[in-house]
Design a protein around this motif. Structure first.
Motif, mmCIF file in Angstrom:
data_model
loop_
_atom_site.group_PDB
_atom_site.id
_atom_site.type_symbol
_atom_site.label_atom_id
_atom_site.label_comp_id
_atom_site.label_asym_id
_atom_site.label_seq_id
_atom_site.Cartn_x
_atom_site.Cartn_y
_atom_site.Cartn_z
ATOM 1 N N ALA A 69 3.081 0.121 -8.597
ATOM 2 C CA ALA A 69 4.453 -0.860 -8.396
ATOM 3 C C ALA A 69 3.429 -1.817 -9.635
ATOM 4 O O ALA A 69 4.611 -2.552 -10.289
ATOM 5 C CB ALA A 69 4.380 -1.390 -7.313
ATOM 6 N N CYS A 70 2.802 -2.153 -9.561
ATOM 7 C CA CYS A 70 2.239 -3.713 -10.515
ATOM 8 C C CYS A 70 2.229 -3.323 -11.404
ATOM 9 O O CYS A 70 2.283 -4.174 -12.678
ATOM 10 C CB CYS A 70 0.595 -3.957 -10.026
ATOM 11 N N ASN A 71 2.452 -2.041 -12.614
ATOM 12 C CA ASN A 71 2.100 -1.486 -13.522
ATOM 13 C C ASN A 71 3.306 -1.170 -14.412
ATOM 14 O O ASN A 71 3.920 -0.609 -15.167
ATOM 15 C CB ASN A 71 1.463 -0.370 -14.145
ATOM 16 N N LEU A 76 -0.838 -3.411 -18.601
ATOM 17 C CA LEU A 76 -2.047 -3.277 -17.907
ATOM 18 C C LEU A 76 -2.509 -4.300 -16.791
ATOM 19 O O LEU A 76 -2.775 -4.610 -17.304
ATOM 20 C CB LEU A 76 -3.062 -2.908 -18.769
ATOM 21 N N THR A 77 -2.761 -3.208 -15.381
ATOM 22 C CA THR A 77 -2.757 -4.409 -14.689
ATOM 23 C C THR A 77 -3.601 -3.271 -13.293
ATOM 24 O O THR A 77 -3.656 -1.790 -13.320
ATOM 25 C CB THR A 77 -1.439 -4.706 -13.803
ATOM 26 N N VAL A 78 -4.620 -3.946 -12.978
ATOM 27 C CA VAL A 78 -5.703 -3.304 -12.280
ATOM 28 C C VAL A 78 -5.767 -3.990 -10.742
ATOM 29 O O VAL A 78 -5.328 -4.793 -10.106
ATOM 30 C CB VAL A 78 -6.744 -2.768 -12.963
ATOM 31 N N ALA A 79 -6.213 -3.085 -9.593
ATOM 32 C CA ALA A 79 -6.508 -3.613 -8.897
ATOM 33 C C ALA A 79 -7.757 -5.072 -8.525
ATOM 34 O O ALA A 79 -8.625 -4.908 -9.011
ATOM 35 C CB ALA A 79 -6.844 -2.861 -7.530
ATOM 36 N N GLY A 110 -1.286 -11.036 -8.930
ATOM 37 C CA GLY A 110 0.515 -10.385 -8.365
ATOM 38 C C GLY A 110 -0.322 -10.335 -7.145
ATOM 39 O O GLY A 110 -1.747 -9.684 -7.129
ATOM 40 N N VAL A 111 0.280 -10.271 -6.136
ATOM 41 C CA VAL A 111 0.834 -9.629 -4.762
ATOM 42 C C VAL A 111 0.970 -8.691 -4.577
ATOM 43 O O VAL A 111 2.550 -8.916 -4.406
ATOM 44 C CB VAL A 111 0.741 -10.929 -3.994
ATOM 45 N N ILE A 134 -4.720 -6.966 -17.097
ATOM 46 C CA ILE A 134 -5.348 -7.134 -18.226
ATOM 47 C C ILE A 134 -4.785 -6.824 -20.020
ATOM 48 O O ILE A 134 -3.899 -6.363 -19.592
ATOM 49 C CB ILE A 134 -6.835 -6.184 -18.139
ATOM 50 N N LYS A 135 -5.706 -7.317 -21.023
ATOM 51 C CA LYS A 135 -5.023 -6.295 -22.153
ATOM 52 C C LYS A 135 -4.660 -5.060 -22.177
ATOM 53 O O LYS A 135 -5.684 -4.464 -21.945
ATOM 54 C CB LYS A 135 -5.935 -7.374 -22.988
ATOM 55 N N GLY A 136 -3.317 -4.661 -22.650
ATOM 56 C CA GLY A 136 -3.344 -3.125 -22.913
ATOM 57 C C GLY A 136 -1.807 -3.425 -22.870
ATOM 58 O O GLY A 136 -1.441 -4.151 -21.899
ATOM 59 N N GLN A 137 -0.905 -2.423 -23.114
ATOM 60 C CA GLN A 137 0.761 -1.693 -22.177
ATOM 61 C C GLN A 137 0.326 -0.145 -22.110
ATOM 62 O O GLN A 137 -1.041 0.471 -22.431
ATOM 63 C CB GLN A 137 1.085 -1.777 -23.375
ATOM 64 N N LEU A 138 0.523 0.601 -21.364
ATOM 65 C CA LEU A 138 0.985 1.738 -21.142
ATOM 66 C C LEU A 138 1.597 2.574 -22.197
ATOM 67 O O LEU A 138 0.581 3.735 -22.319
ATOM 68 C CB LEU A 138 2.202 2.630 -19.590
ATOM 69 N N PHE A 139 2.619 2.259 -22.563
ATOM 70 C CA PHE A 139 2.807 2.638 -23.882
ATOM 71 C C PHE A 139 3.793 1.710 -24.633
ATOM 72 O O PHE A 139 3.525 0.824 -24.490
ATOM 73 C CB PHE A 139 4.172 3.580 -23.728
#
Length: 146
Positions: A69-71, A76-79, A110-111, A134-139
């Motif tokens: 959900a958060c990505n 790029l998103t982490v817990a 995010g929550v 964080i910095k970056g993208q999945l694609f």
């Protein structure tokens, strides 16, 4: 690219690299911007000494739904923090479902609330996840990774 197309491509890209979720038999049944639903079958190897689903596996399912959900925005998103409450037991041989929904998003934070349910619709667990982008993208998109 529409927000829905971005969410779908982000999930596809992430799942291809996520051996933990795949190896536990998780399937994405719904993905949208800020939302994801995953299922996981409870196998004999997931049972604890009480012959119910070990809480760690339930948490892993909830955490994976939260992650997808958060990505879903291709950022790029982490817990940052997660808190889970177990309500009832996961049963042997049942399909658990985790539904993650974004409740707040501001800047890089995010929550997300995640509900894990059993096949009969009972609530197995609830989890609140706090995310940090964080910095970056999945694609690659738009020629950058911010």
């Amino acid at each position: 690219m529409t927000p829905q197309e971005r969410a779908e491509r982000a999930a596809e890209t992430m799942l291809a690299k996520d051996s933990a979720s795949r190896d536990l038999g998780m399937k994405i049944t719904h993905i949208a911007p800020g939302a994801a639903t995953l299922t996981m079958p409870v196998t004999a190897k997931m049972l604890n000494g009480h012959q119910i689903c070990h809480g760690g596996f339930i948490f892993t399912l909830a955490d994976s739904a939260f992650a997808f959900a958060c990505n879903s925005y291709n950022r790029l998103t982490v817990a940052q923090q997660n808190q889970i409450t177990y309500v009832t037991s996961g049963k042997a041989d049942e399909l658990l479902t985790a539904t993650a929904l974004e409740t707040a998003l501001s800047g890089r934070s995010g929550v997300y609330d995640v509900m894990v349910t059993g096949e009969d619709g009972r609530i197995v667990a609830t989890m609140r996840g706090l995310s940090r982008t964080i910095k970056g993208q999945l694609f690659p998109e738009h020629g950058d990774d911010t």
